[in-house]
Design a protein around this motif. Structure first.
Motif, PDB file in Angstrom:
ATOM      1  N   UNK A  39       7.753  -3.215  12.030  1.00 35.92           N
ATOM      2  CA  UNK A  39       6.613  -3.233  12.951  1.00 35.92           C
ATOM      3  C   UNK A  39       5.837  -1.930  12.938  1.00 35.92           C
ATOM      4  N   UNK A  40       6.485  -0.819  12.626  1.00 39.83           N
ATOM      5  CA  UNK A  40       5.828   0.486  12.670  1.00 39.83           C
ATOM      6  C   UNK A  40       4.918   0.658  11.458  1.00 39.83           C
ATOM      7  N   UNK A  41       3.617   0.827  11.716  1.00 40.52           N
ATOM      8  CA  UNK A  41       2.660   1.025  10.621  1.00 40.52           C
ATOM      9  C   UNK A  41       2.015   2.404  10.683  1.00 40.52           C
ATOM     10  N   UNK A  42       2.385   3.214  11.680  1.00 42.16           N
ATOM     11  CA  UNK A  42       1.844   4.555  11.795  1.00 42.16           C
ATOM     12  C   UNK A  42       2.600   5.327  12.865  1.00 42.16           C
ATOM     13  N   UNK A  43       2.747   6.654  12.643  1.00 38.07           N
ATOM     14  CA  UNK A  43       3.486   7.488  13.589  1.00 38.07           C
ATOM     15  C   UNK A  43       2.998   8.923  13.456  1.00 38.07           C
ATOM     16  N   UNK A  44       3.381   9.775  14.408  1.00 38.61           N
ATOM     17  CA  UNK A  44       2.942  11.167  14.360  1.00 38.61           C
ATOM     18  C   UNK A  44       3.757  11.964  13.348  1.00 38.61           C
ATOM     19  N   UNK A  45       3.289  13.161  13.055  1.00 33.17           N
ATOM     20  CA  UNK A  45       4.012  14.061  12.152  1.00 33.17           C
ATOM     21  C   UNK A  45       5.358  14.463  12.740  1.00 33.17           C
ATOM     22  N   UNK A  56       2.440   5.803   7.321  1.00 31.12           N
ATOM     23  CA  UNK A  56       1.316   6.736   7.431  1.00 31.12           C
ATOM     24  C   UNK A  56       1.433   7.592   8.688  1.00 31.12           C
ATOM     25  N   UNK A  57       1.025   8.859   8.564  1.00 30.98           N
ATOM     26  CA  UNK A  57       1.109   9.791   9.691  1.00 30.98           C
ATOM     27  C   UNK A  57      -0.268  10.009  10.299  1.00 30.98           C
ATOM     28  N   UNK A  58      -0.286  10.189  11.622  1.00 30.71           N
ATOM     29  CA  UNK A  58      -1.553  10.259  12.356  1.00 30.71           C
ATOM     30  C   UNK A  58      -1.658  11.568  13.153  1.00 30.71           C
ATOM     31  N   UNK A  59      -1.178  12.673  12.559  1.00 31.49           N
ATOM     32  CA  UNK A  59      -1.150  14.007  13.184  1.00 31.49           C
ATOM     33  C   UNK A  59      -0.174  14.051  14.353  1.00 31.49           C
ATOM     34  N   UNK A  60      -0.539  14.789  15.437  1.00 25.33           N
ATOM     35  CA  UNK A  60       0.417  15.059  16.498  1.00 25.33           C
ATOM     36  C   UNK A  60       0.181  14.275  17.770  1.00 25.33           C
ATOM     37  N   UNK A  61       1.023  14.538  18.757  1.00 29.31           N
ATOM     38  CA  UNK A  61       0.920  13.826  20.029  1.00 29.31           C
ATOM     39  C   UNK A  61      -0.293  14.267  20.831  1.00 29.31           C
ATOM     40  N   UNK A  62      -0.683  15.539  20.687  1.00 34.11           N
ATOM     41  CA  UNK A  62      -1.814  16.083  21.449  1.00 34.11           C
ATOM     42  C   UNK A  62      -3.135  15.993  20.690  1.00 34.11           C
ATOM     43  N   UNK A  63      -3.059  15.760  19.385  1.00 32.01           N
ATOM     44  CA  UNK A  63      -4.298  15.680  18.591  1.00 32.01           C
ATOM     45  C   UNK A  63      -4.238  14.530  17.589  1.00 32.01           C
ATOM     46  N   UNK A  64      -3.933  13.323  18.037  1.00 26.98           N
ATOM     47  CA  UNK A  64      -3.819  12.200  17.093  1.00 26.98           C
ATOM     48  C   UNK A  64      -5.132  11.954  16.356  1.00 26.98           C
ATOM     49  N   UNK A  65      -4.995  11.518  15.125  1.00 27.01           N
ATOM     50  CA  UNK A  65      -6.159  11.183  14.304  1.00 27.01           C
ATOM     51  C   UNK A  65      -6.616   9.778  14.719  1.00 27.01           C
ATOM     52  N   UNK A  66      -7.557   9.728  15.616  1.00 24.41           N
ATOM     53  CA  UNK A  66      -7.982   8.450  16.185  1.00 24.41           C
ATOM     54  C   UNK A  66      -8.599   7.538  15.142  1.00 24.41           C
TER      55      UNK A  66
END
Length: 248
Positions: A39-45, A56-66
């Motif tokens: 189910x997981x298709x994206x997560x933070x670094x 695929x990574x979407x940066x961090x919790x405070x600065x996610x790549x929207x």
């Protein structure tokens, strides 16, 4: 489509079968991944568990790549009221993406929160969550100690009132001397503190270690696993025994 309520009592509209999840909270990433990894298709670094998570990574919790999150077209984004910024979550909702927000401040609340989230996402409660409830169901009845629990230095900050980690420690006999602080994460001066017995030094968010942290305090300091102290998810199954051993 179907609807369910998250920890903030917000109604979240989901497909009958959720197949694409982006998580921007490490503990929630682990909770879904060890239960239904596909189910997981994206997560933070910072989503480091399971160790073999390859998404695929979407940066961090405070600065996610929207924009990257939008490209991944998730059925739902998993977030936390404390770890993630409301402005980012609102931007995702404005794009038509469902956002599920958790907000537990105690062990009991975390177990209920996970039950609610997993029931909504995967339609079932996994065995590890039932095991975690069993692990944390018995009260602590032995000697208690008073502790300072730093989470950062330069500047020094510590656990204050109403925190999940503080509640977890209290359940293994370690009481936070700053639990009545006006802030959840107050700044502290190591030389000016209420009376305490030990210092608990987690290795996250600041990477305290035997050579970085204990020297600032006059009382014994114990280094512990930050993941087991601050994450709520599969780590709760072993957190009680592991932290108790590390603090013994």
């Amino acid at each position: 489509m179907r609807s369910a309520r998250d920890d903030l009592e917000d109604t979240v509209t989901l497909p009958v079968d959720v197949t694409r999840v982006v998580s921007i909270v490490p503990s929630l990433t682990e909770s879904i991944a060890v239960t239904h990894a596909s189910l997981i298709v994206g997560a933070t670094d910072y989503c480091t568990h399971p160790a073999d998570l390859d998404v695929p990574r979407v940066r961090g919790t405070k600065n996610p790549d929207l924009e990257r999150i939008r490209e991944l077209a998730p059925d739902v984004v998993l977030a936390n009221a404390e770890e993630n910024r409301a402005v980012d979550l609102d931007a995702l909702r404005a794009s038509g993406i469902a956002v599920w927000v958790t907000a537990p401040t105690t062990v009991a609340e975390s177990l209920d929160s996970l039950d609610r989230m997993l029931s909504a996402i995967i339609g079932d409660v996994p065995a590890w969550l039932r095991d975690a409830r069993t692990v944390w169901s018995s009260p602590y009845v032995e000697m208690r100690r008073r502790a300072v629990i730093p989470i950062w230095r330069r500047p020094w900050m510590a656990l204050g009132r109403d925190t999940f980690a503080g509640d977890l420690l209290s359940r293994i006999g370690v009481d936070n001397v700053l639990s009545d602080a006006g802030e959840r994460y107050p700044r502290i001066d190591p030389d000016v503190l209420p009376d305490y017995d030990i210092v608990v030094l987690p290795d996250e968010p600041y990477a305290f270690s035997p050579t970085d942290g204990p020297e600032a305090f006059t009382r014994p300091a114990k280094c512990v696993s930050g993941r087991h102290l601050t994450w709520y998810g599969p780590s709760l199954v072993e957190a009680r025994s592991l932290l108790s051993a590390q603090l013994r």
